[in-house]
Write a protein that holds these residues in place. Structure first.
Motif, mmCIF file in Angstrom:
data_model
loop_
_atom_site.group_PDB
_atom_site.id
_atom_site.type_symbol
_atom_site.label_atom_id
_atom_site.label_comp_id
_atom_site.label_asym_id
_atom_site.label_seq_id
_atom_site.Cartn_x
_atom_site.Cartn_y
_atom_site.Cartn_z
ATOM 1 N N ARG A 36 -1.194 -41.601 56.308
ATOM 2 C CA ARG A 36 -0.910 -40.841 57.520
ATOM 3 C C ARG A 36 -2.063 -40.916 58.508
ATOM 4 N N ILE A 37 -1.716 -40.897 59.788
ATOM 5 C CA ILE A 37 -2.687 -40.957 60.874
ATOM 6 C C ILE A 37 -2.462 -39.762 61.785
ATOM 7 N N ARG A 38 -3.552 -39.127 62.189
ATOM 8 C CA ARG A 38 -3.478 -38.073 63.200
ATOM 9 C C ARG A 38 -4.330 -38.508 64.384
ATOM 10 N N ALA A 39 -3.695 -38.567 65.553
ATOM 11 C CA ALA A 39 -4.367 -39.006 66.770
ATOM 12 C C ALA A 39 -4.180 -37.934 67.835
ATOM 13 N N PRO A 40 -5.163 -37.061 68.046
ATOM 14 C CA PRO A 40 -5.013 -35.943 68.977
ATOM 15 C C PRO A 40 -4.680 -36.365 70.408
ATOM 16 N N GLN A 41 -5.151 -37.552 70.812
ATOM 17 C CA GLN A 41 -4.916 -37.988 72.191
ATOM 18 C C GLN A 41 -3.901 -39.125 72.295
ATOM 19 N N GLY A 42 -3.199 -39.428 71.213
ATOM 20 C CA GLY A 42 -2.129 -40.413 71.300
ATOM 21 C C GLY A 42 -2.503 -41.780 70.763
ATOM 22 N N LEU A 43 -1.461 -42.640 70.661
ATOM 23 C CA LEU A 43 -1.636 -43.992 70.124
ATOM 24 C C LEU A 43 -0.490 -44.881 70.580
ATOM 25 N N THR A 44 -0.649 -46.185 70.284
ATOM 26 C CA THR A 44 0.401 -47.169 70.548
ATOM 27 C C THR A 44 0.827 -47.795 69.229
ATOM 28 N N TYR A 45 2.125 -47.837 68.991
ATOM 29 C CA TYR A 45 2.669 -48.370 67.745
ATOM 30 C C TYR A 45 3.629 -49.512 68.064
ATOM 31 N N ASN A 46 3.346 -50.707 67.527
ATOM 32 C CA ASN A 46 4.211 -51.872 67.684
ATOM 33 C C ASN A 46 4.995 -52.088 66.397
ATOM 34 N N ARG A 47 6.300 -51.907 66.461
ATOM 35 C CA ARG A 47 7.146 -52.052 65.290
ATOM 36 C C ARG A 47 7.269 -53.515 64.875
ATOM 37 N N VAL A 48 7.744 -53.730 63.642
ATOM 38 C CA VAL A 48 8.003 -55.082 63.157
ATOM 39 C C VAL A 48 9.175 -55.679 63.929
ATOM 40 N N SER A 49 8.996 -56.925 64.382
ATOM 41 C CA SER A 49 10.049 -57.642 65.103
ATOM 42 C C SER A 49 9.859 -59.133 64.868
ATOM 43 N N ARG A 50 10.733 -59.943 65.425
ATOM 44 C CA ARG A 50 10.586 -61.393 65.288
ATOM 45 C C ARG A 50 9.267 -61.872 65.881
ATOM 46 N N ALA A 51 8.900 -61.295 66.994
ATOM 47 C CA ALA A 51 7.655 -61.690 67.649
ATOM 48 C C ALA A 51 6.439 -61.009 67.029
ATOM 49 N N ASN A 52 6.664 -59.963 66.249
ATOM 50 C CA ASN A 52 5.569 -59.179 65.680
ATOM 51 C C ASN A 52 5.854 -58.939 64.195
ATOM 52 N N PRO A 53 5.467 -59.879 63.304
ATOM 53 C CA PRO A 53 5.841 -59.794 61.890
ATOM 54 C C PRO A 53 5.213 -58.634 61.129
ATOM 55 N N GLU A 54 4.129 -58.059 61.657
ATOM 56 C CA GLU A 54 3.484 -56.912 61.025
ATOM 57 C C GLU A 54 3.350 -55.773 62.020
ATOM 58 N N ALA A 55 3.602 -54.561 61.536
ATOM 59 C CA ALA A 55 3.433 -53.406 62.405
ATOM 60 C C ALA A 55 1.957 -53.249 62.780
#
Length: 217
Positions: A36-55
């Motif tokens: 688990r991650i806690r980010a008080p000021q926010g974050l960017t999350y890139n999901r798994v996709s064809r162009a992005n094989p790893e989150a």
């Protein structure tokens, strides 16, 4: 999301790119590992996709905190990390930048930057690296370690290495030692001028093998 549970005050989702921008006291929990991650000021999350094989998760500010779990049942161990910024690739790589603090069982570690692989099984610290265990204190420009059941089983320190324990003090260019229940039971220290040139790495290995028969200072 099939891999993560995300809670935040605000979420912006770009479906085509698979990117989620979360802000306002964000918490992400991995459904498989429970990391688990806690980010008080926010974050960017890139999901798994064809162009992005790893989150991928990027936290650029806010002093985030991550908890990593490894193993199951009685062999499960926990690593807690705080840093100024974090970059995470899948389950295999964590990169913390800026005043990194790592707690793992009875171990405390600090550095300017840290790289954790395989959910914390392998740890590399650099920029004023420091590890404090139950029975030893290790400082160096950089430190590499391998862990098992919340304890380091091997540590390597490079450049300006200093090891202190109850019964010895070692200063060397490089130190490599093995631990049993947090106690140093085998050590190789290479001191003096550091080898240079194309044979430097090989010279260091030959000396280490030659001195590995017992505890060396």
């Amino acid at each position: 999301d099939p891999e993560k549970t995300i809670r935040a005050a605000r979420l912006e989702y770009n479906e085509r790119q698979g990117t989620i921008v979360a802000s306002g006291d964000v918490t992400i929990v991995d459904k498989k590992t429970e990391n688990r991650i806690r980010a008080p000021q926010g974050l960017t999350y890139n999901r798994v996709s064809r162009a992005n094989p790893e989150a991928k998760i990027d936290v650029y500010s806010g002093r985030p905190h991550i908890t990593l779990y490894r193993g199951e049942g009685d062999t499960r161990d926990t690593t807690d990390v705080d840093a100024d910024r974090m970059h995470i690739i899948g389950e295999r790589q964590f990169h913390g930048i800026g005043n990194v603090i790592i707690k793992r069982g009875a171990l405390d570690a600090t550095s300017g930057e840290a790289l954790l692989l395989d959910n914390g099984a392998k740890i590399t610290l650099w920029r004023l690296a420091h590890i404090k265990g139950e029975n030893y204190d290790l400082r160096a420009d950089s430190i590499y370690g391998e862990t098992e059941n919340d304890e380091f089983r091997e540590l390597q320190a490079f450049r300006a290495a200093n090891l202190t324990s109850d019964d010895m003090r070692v200063n060397a260019v490089r130190i490599r030692f093995f631990l049993d229940s947090s106690v140093v039971n085998r050590l190789v220290a290479v001191g003096g001028a550091a080898p240079t040139g194309p044979e430097a790495a090989d010279v260091g290995c030959r000396r280490a093998r030659h001195r590995s028969g017992g505890l060396s200072q």
